[in-house]
Design a protein around this motif. Structure first.
Motif: not given
Length: 438
Positions: A365-366, A358, A362, A318, A257-258, A261, A314-315, A426, A422
């Motif tokens: 979420t992380y 994003v 994120t 994102i 994910l990172s 982003s 969140r999902k 997700l 990503a």
């Protein structure tokens, strides 16, 4: 097991007693430090085309730019090591002292860049000195943005972690925007000879007053109630080992994910400065002003999308942001290459629209993927691995792909690959917007 505050110990989302958390103060202090970090990284990226020949003299401008971007990427290589060391300290001794250490370390290293002699003065020692300072900068940066995200996830009231967590990327956007505006002001007021002689140093030296401002904000913070409760028993003896053995899936998900982003940020904004000025030959100073304005504009939208993620999940939010990058990047890059600066600006604004979506969602979420006892370490390790690929490598790789293929759209395909990966990842992430912190 992580201790979660009960309803009787919370008033309005804050612990009772003398150690009352103030989410607004935490948000401002966290955003300030993150702004310093991304100001420092942004200044280097925006001024790469100016400082490149000063430290890497070469008859080929592309080779000089690639060398400068390679040193830019080297700072990212140190981020996981800084994240491991500083994250471990943050999980054992507390968030606040580490967050103070990171901003002092980063700011000092950035100011030193502004004092370095160039290759004309000391030859090959100049790029070596620049490399060493950038490595130090990367080490401290490895614990900054992740420490901010960790702290805000724990300081925010239940049900509002998305809104308050969005202030970490608000700092990212403000820092990047300030870097662009300072670069724009410097290149507007000074001619090319003045920029080469001394002007390029000014934006780096401005890190010194930024340190003082951030220290004033962070000195008033207290460690989060969640961390204080967790460490009443015993902190994790080996946070990294615990993360790698018990939270492997979370590490992998945050890494991917990172990457998505960070690629969106570093290709979609920082590299686009190089794309517009070096390849499309639009005026540098005008481009800097536009980039700064866009960054500050997206900063105002981030708390909005963070708040929406508290309500709708969140999902879902994102996903909208990543799809926006994938759909918009190629058409907007084509529009930028039509010879009209006004059209290029409009296209850049459109390409930036997924960024606040994003970035704002994120970060919380992380943080929500790891338990309190190892959150700082887990987030720092996983996020910084993703940042090496999505942030450190992508500006260099984008420049190299253009030089090898001659296709100016190559960076767009790079961004598309990152965000599609990503999106698939997700789907495997648990929805955390309404869940208690682990």
């Amino acid at each position: 097991m992580t201790t979660i505050p009960t309803a009787t110990s919370i008033e309005g989302g804050h612990p009772t007693g003398s150690r009352r958390m103030k989410p607004r103060r935490a948000a401002v202090a966290a955003a300030a430090g993150t702004a310093v970090e991304y100001y420092e990284f942004g200044v280097y990226g925006y001024l790469a085309v100016i400082i490149g020949p000063l430290f890497f003299p070469n008859d080929n401008p592309t080779a000089s730019l690639l060398a400068t971007l390679a040193v830019f990427g080297s700072a990212f290589v140190m981020r996981p090591l800084g994240g491991i060391v500083l994250g471990r300290l943050g999980d054992r001794i507390g968030r606040k002292p580490v967050l103070i250490t990171t901003v002092v370390g980063m700011g000092t290293a950035t100011a030193v860049v502004g004092l370095l002699p160039t290759a004309e003065s000391i030859g090959l020692l100049a790029p070596l000195a620049l490399l060493l300072v950038r490595l130090a900068q990367g080490f401290f940066a490895g614990g900054e943005v992740t420490g901010s995200a960790t702290y805000l996830s724990e300081a925010a009231p239940h049900g509002r972690r998305g809104f308050f967590g969005a202030f970490t990327p608000v700092g990212v956007a403000i820092g990047g925007g300030a870097a662009a505006l300072v670069a724009g002001l410097t290149t507007t007021l000074l001619d090319d000879d003045q920029l080469r002689d001394f002007g390029w140093r000014i934006p780096f030296l401005l890190a010194l007053p930024l340190i003082a401002i951030t220290l004033a904000a962070r000195s008033k913070l207290e460690d989060s109630h969640a961390f204080a409760e967790e460490t009443k028993t015993a902190p994790a003896k080996s946070p990294l080992r615990e993360v790698l053995t018990e939270h492997t899936a979370a590490v992998f998900k945050v890494i991917v994910l990172s990457i998505g982003s960070n690629t969106g940020y570093w290709v979609g904004l920082i590299f686009m400065n190089i794309y517009l000025t070096t390849y499309l030959e639009y005026p540098k100073s005008n481009t800097f002003w536009i980039m700064g304005g866009i960054s500050l504009f997206v900063a105002t939208l981030m708390p909005v999308f963070g708040g929406l993620s508290d309500r709708f999940g969140r999902k879902r939010i994102i996903t909208i942001g990543f799809l926006g990058y994938a759909i918009l990047v190629l058409p907007t890059m084509i529009l930028m290459d039509q010879g009209s600066f006004a059209l290029a600006v409009a296209a850049m604004v459109v390409l930036a629209l997924p960024m606040p979506i994003v970035q704002s969602v994120t970060y919380p979420t992380y943080a929500e993927q790891f338990p309190t006892r190892v959150r700082y370490t887990g987030l720092s390790f996983a996020f910084n691995i993703g940042t090496i690929i999505g942030g450190g490598l992508t500006p260099y790789l984008a420049t190299w792909l253009i030089s090898q293929t001659g296709n100016l759209l190559a960076p767009g395909f790079l961004l598309m690959v990152a965000v599609v990966a990503a999106l698939f990842t997700l789907r495997t992430v648990r929805e955390s917007s309404r869940a208690e912190l682990l």
